[in-house]
Design a protein around this motif. Structure first.
Motif, short mmCIF file in Angstrom:
data_model
loop_
_atom_site.label_atom_id
_atom_site.label_comp_id
_atom_site.label_asym_id
_atom_site.label_seq_id
_atom_site.Cartn_x
_atom_site.Cartn_y
_atom_site.Cartn_z
N THR A 61 -5.75 -6.32 -2.87
CA THR A 61 -4.51 -5.59 -2.72
C THR A 61 -4.59 -4.76 -1.44
O THR A 61 -5.56 -4.01 -1.24
CB THR A 61 -4.27 -4.64 -3.91
OG1 THR A 61 -4.22 -5.41 -5.12
CG2 THR A 61 -2.95 -3.90 -3.75
N THR A 63 -2.76 -1.90 0.87
CA THR A 63 -1.76 -0.83 0.84
C THR A 63 -1.70 -0.15 2.20
O THR A 63 -2.73 0.29 2.73
CB THR A 63 -2.10 0.22 -0.23
OG1 THR A 63 -2.21 -0.44 -1.50
CG2 THR A 63 -1.01 1.28 -0.31
N LYS A 70 5.67 3.17 2.01
CA LYS A 70 4.47 2.56 1.45
C LYS A 70 4.71 1.08 1.18
O LYS A 70 5.73 0.70 0.60
CB LYS A 70 4.07 3.27 0.16
CG LYS A 70 2.76 2.80 -0.43
CD LYS A 70 2.42 3.61 -1.67
CE LYS A 70 1.12 3.16 -2.31
NZ LYS A 70 0.80 3.96 -3.53
N THR A 72 2.80 -2.52 -0.32
CA THR A 72 1.66 -3.08 -1.05
C THR A 72 1.79 -4.60 -1.09
O THR A 72 2.84 -5.13 -1.43
CB THR A 72 1.61 -2.54 -2.49
OG1 THR A 72 1.47 -1.11 -2.44
CG2 THR A 72 0.42 -3.11 -3.23
#
Length: 353
Positions: A61, A63, A70, A72
């Motif tokens: 993942t 980020t 933000k 992701t």
């Protein structure tokens, strides 16, 4: 910029393949990494035949945060490479890509034509020209690693295998650290079968460039060349054997001849000196008619035939285009990094078609 992009793909492929005869100095094995920084998760690598066969699985993942937004992204991907064949499975999208790495055999021949010392010198040239440096050695888990710093990343390399990476570029941190390492462990042959669970889409038939474009697309680095399927590429009216003969007889001081290839009637040859590359194509003139890339070329005054020279700023290179109207074809020479007009004209004089 279709034709310049074609050159760049060829060059990129050749640079990848230049040292593939023995990618690792360990015949087979397994390594697992813990990922940290902006990307968290795990990555596993199995290999055999000194890296001619690899299987990489990444579950991670990533980020990032820019301007208060933000983002992701999750990855669950398996990539299998067996010599010149590849399969990339994206389990999140439920899709797969398969194809052939272009100019694989030419890369093998090039690497095998060098002694071990020449291969080391070639690798050192590439490192220096990319702004990298060796920073000594360090032992990790009992394995003595060379420390290489390049392009904002620092890597700990054991016999060609990365055991640790620390990178921070534009505020984005990406680290890898091995948690399990089993060199010289036998790997099941099934690891190098096409990944199960997805339907694979092949690249356009007879398009070597599409194979590399699809591979890069699968990794998310660049758009697929499938977008250009509708473009009609006409084959050049010139025998490939004659093109190869002219190229083989062309000597460029300090450069190694990497060989010639035929991609759907577009002939390509490459000369390399470390990361310095001269790419030569011969193709039908109708392939570049009304092409916007010609707008950047300035016309030169020469009695024999029309010649055009340009600074290719986006590619950090220079190009020389030579027209052969009686044969309905054009010669395009691209040098990366940039090369003076006079030097490129000297190379052109050695190429008589």
């Amino acid at each position: 910029m279709k034709n310049v992009l074609l050159i760049l793909l060829v060059v990129f492929s050749l640079n990848l393949q230049a040292q593939e005869a023995k990618k690792y100095a360990v015949k087979s094995g397994y390594v697992k990494y813990e990922l940290s920084g902006n990307t968290t998760g795990t990555k596993e690598l199995w290999w055999d035949d000194y890296g001619q066969k690899t299987c990489e699985v990444e579950k991670s993942t990533t980020t990032t945060k820019m301007f208060g937004i933000k983002n992701t992204e999750k990855k669950n991907m398996c990539t299998v490479l067996v010599k010149d064949k590849f399969w990339v499975a994206d389990y999140i999208e439920g899709s797969g890509t398969t194809g052939t790495v272009p100019f694989y055999q030419e890369g093998q021949d090039f690497a095998n034509s060098m002694t071990e010392k020449e291969q080391e010198e070639f690798a050192d040239q590439i490192l220096v020209q990319m702004g990298g440096e060796k920073q000594g050695t360090e032992t990790l888990g009992g394995y003595k690693c060379d420390i290489i710093k390049i392009m904002g990343a620092k890597s700990w390399i054991y016999k060609g295998i990365s055991l640790k990476i620390e990178a921070k570029v534009m505020g984005i941190e990406s680290n890898e650290m091995f948690t399990d390492f089993k060199p010289n462990t036998k790997v099941s042959a099934s690891k190098f079968d096409p990944p199960p669970g997805v339907n694979f889409k092949g690249m356009p038939k007879q398009s070597e460039m599409g194979g590399l474009g699809g591979l890069m697309s699968a990794f998310g680095d660049m758009p697929s060349m499938e977008e250009e399927e509708d473009d009609d590429i006409l084959p050049v009216n010139y025998e490939f054997d004659k093109f190869k003969e002219v190229v083989d007889n062309c000597q460029i001081d300090g450069y190694k001849n990497f060989g010639a290839a035929n991609s759907d009637g577009v002939y390509v040859a490459t000369f390399m000196k470390g990361m310095q590359t001269i790419a030569i194509t011969l193709q039908a003139d109708r392939n570049i008619e009304d092409n916007e890339e010609l707008e950047s070329f300035g016309r030169l005054s020469h009695r024999e035939r029309d010649k055009h020279y340009a600074e290719l700023t986006e590619e950090n290179g220079t190009g020389l285009l030579v027209e052969y109207p009686s044969q309905s074809m054009v010669l395009l020479i691209v040098a990366m990094p940039s090369m003076s007009k006079d030097k490129m004209l000297e190379i052109e004089k050695k190429l008589r078609f």
